[in-house]
Scaffold this active site. Sequence first.
Site, mmCIF file in Angstrom:
data_model
loop_
_atom_site.group_PDB
_atom_site.id
_atom_site.type_symbol
_atom_site.label_atom_id
_atom_site.label_comp_id
_atom_site.label_asym_id
_atom_site.label_seq_id
_atom_site.Cartn_x
_atom_site.Cartn_y
_atom_site.Cartn_z
ATOM 1 N N TYR A 191 0.863 -1.178 0.000
ATOM 2 C CA TYR A 191 0.000 0.000 0.000
ATOM 3 C C TYR A 191 0.898 1.227 0.000
ATOM 4 C CZ TYR A 191 -3.462 3.497 1.359
ATOM 5 O OH TYR A 191 -4.274 4.609 1.389
ATOM 6 N N ASP A 230 9.364 2.117 0.341
ATOM 7 C CA ASP A 230 8.321 2.900 0.995
ATOM 8 C C ASP A 230 8.415 2.605 2.491
ATOM 9 O OD1 ASP A 230 6.127 4.110 2.002
ATOM 10 O OD2 ASP A 230 4.701 3.283 0.561
ATOM 11 N N LYS A 260 4.388 9.358 8.685
ATOM 12 C CA LYS A 260 4.038 8.878 10.030
ATOM 13 C C LYS A 260 5.002 9.363 11.126
ATOM 14 C CE LYS A 260 1.371 5.081 8.063
ATOM 15 N NZ LYS A 260 -0.046 5.071 8.326
HETATM 16 N N1 PLP Z 1 2.781 4.021 2.259
HETATM 17 C C1 PLP Z 1 2.611 3.173 3.280
HETATM 18 C C2 PLP Z 1 3.550 2.022 3.438
HETATM 19 C C3 PLP Z 1 1.568 3.370 4.200
HETATM 20 O O1 PLP Z 1 1.414 2.516 5.213
HETATM 21 C C4 PLP Z 1 0.706 4.473 4.017
HETATM 22 C C5 PLP Z 1 -0.410 4.695 4.950
HETATM 23 O O2 PLP Z 1 -0.753 3.906 5.780
HETATM 24 C C6 PLP Z 1 0.932 5.328 2.943
HETATM 25 C C7 PLP Z 1 1.979 5.085 2.086
HETATM 26 C C8 PLP Z 1 0.054 6.522 2.755
HETATM 27 O O3 PLP Z 1 0.325 7.462 3.730
HETATM 28 P P1 PLP Z 1 -0.763 8.598 4.097
HETATM 29 O O4 PLP Z 1 -1.934 7.889 4.678
HETATM 30 O O5 PLP Z 1 -0.024 9.489 5.056
HETATM 31 O O6 PLP Z 1 -1.090 9.296 2.829
#
Ligand code: PLP
Length: 446
Positions: A142, A235, A264
Site C-alpha cells: 500500500y 516505501d 508517520k
Molecule cells: N505508504 C505506506 C507504506 C503506508 O502505510 C501508508 C499509509 O498507511 C501510505 C503510504 C500513505 O500514507 P498517508 O496515509 O499518510 O497518505
Amino acid sequence: MHDERSRELYDRALSVLPGGVNSPVRATRPYPFFVERGDGAHVVDADGNKYVDYVMGYGPLLLGHDLPQQVESAVQSRLADGPMYGAPAEVEVELAEFIARHVQSVEMVRFVNSGTEATTSAVRLARGHTGRDKIVVMQGGYHGAQESTLVQGETGAVASPSSNGIPDAFAAETITVPFNDEEAVRNVFEERGDEIAAVLAEPILGNCASVGPVEGYLETLREVTDDHGALLIFDEVMTGFRIGGLQCAQGKFGVAPDLTTFAKVIGGGFPVGAVGGPAEILEQFAPTGDVFQAGTYSGHPLSLTAGLEMLRFAAENDVYDHLSDLGDKMRSGLTDILEDRAPEYTVLGHDSMFKVVFTREGPRDTEGQCEAGCRQNPDCPRFGYCPKNRADVAAAETERWERLFWPAMREQGVFLTANQFESQFLSYAHTEEDVEETLEAYKEAL
Ligand code: PLP
C-alpha cells in the site's frame, strides 16, 4: 460497555461525512467509536470507555498519546511563533540533517504533507530521472491513495485500476508482482526491464499483516533494479524510524534503496511526508531540476518540530529497546497462546509491529518454531505455512478476524486495527502490564 454517544455522533456524521468517516479504514462495524482523547497507551471514547490502543494513529505515535515535555514545549513554542510562513525555516534543515545522519541511503530530503504525497512524488522523480514510465509494485503493498498504485493485476501483466475514477491508462503503467517471489520480479525485468523506472516496495508488507521478507528477497530487488538501470524505492512510510530504530528497516535488513519515502513517525503525530535519497537524484526536483514538485504546506514547521523533537527524544532515551522488548514479549506471548488455542494461526511482526493472522493450516509439530513472530526462517517447521505475500493473507480467515475477533477484543477494552490486513503498533507508552492484560484478552477472544 455503553456506546450511546458514539452512536449518536455516527448518526450525525453520516449526514455530513461520506460513510461517516474521513478515511475508509475507520468505518468499523456496526459503527466506529468516536475518540474523545488519548492517554498514554490508551484512548478514551465519547462514552468514557477506555481501550489499550494498538492502532496508534495507524503508526505515527511512536511515543503514545502523551508527548514528552520537550516535544510538547517545542510544539507550543513553535505555534506561538505563528503556524507557517511560505518561506524556509531552520527546523526544515534540522530534520533533514537528522534523517540524513541516521539513514545511510539519504543525503537530501524533500518534505511533503502525507505518505501519499511522498510516494506520488517519488514515483514522479523516478520517472523523471530514468525517462521511463513503468513502475513495479508488490501485490498487497500500500502506497497511499494515489493513481499509480491503486491497481490490481495478475503477476507481470498490465494492471487495471483498483478504484473507480482512475483511468486505465494510468494503471497500465504499473506492473504488480507477489512479494517474496524472486522469479516473478526477475521475469518482469527480463521481459520489460528497459521500460521500468522503479520498483516501489515496502520492506515489510505493513498493510498486509506485516509479512516480512524471505532471506535474499530485498537483495534481489536491489540486484535486478541495478542490472536494468531502474531505481529501487523503499516505501518506509510505516517502517521508517519504527523498524530498525533510527537506521529504519533498510538498515535492519541491510539493503540500501535509491529513494526512500517517509511519513508517520517523522511528523510526531502531525501531517507529514518526505522523499529521501542521494543529491544526484533529489536535485532533479524543482527548483534545481525539471521534476515539478511543490506544496503550500510542505515542510510545515509544526509537523517538523514535533517530528524532530520526537526523534531526538527517541535517540536520547531507550525508546527502541523498550519497543522491541515489548514487541518480543507480545509476539512470544501470542505464540504460546496460539500453540494451545489455535496452532494453525501465525504470529507476524518485527520490533514494535505485530499481528496474528488466522491462517487455516499449520504444522502438526511446532517444536523449534520462531519464538517471537515469523522470521521467514526456512528451518522453522511453520515456514511452509507462514504467509509470504498478499494471496496468503487473503486466504486466511479474514471474516472471522474482522467480524468476531475484533469486536471481542474491543469488548475487553483492546483497540486493534480494523481488519486482518493492517499491522498493529506498540508505543513507548505501553507497559509490560498492558501487554499482559492484552494477552489475557487474546486468550479469551481466540
Ligand atoms: N505508504 C505506506 C507504506 C503506508 O502505510 C501508508 C499509509 O498507511 C501510505 C503510504 C500513505 O500514507 P498517508 O496515509 O499518510 O497518505
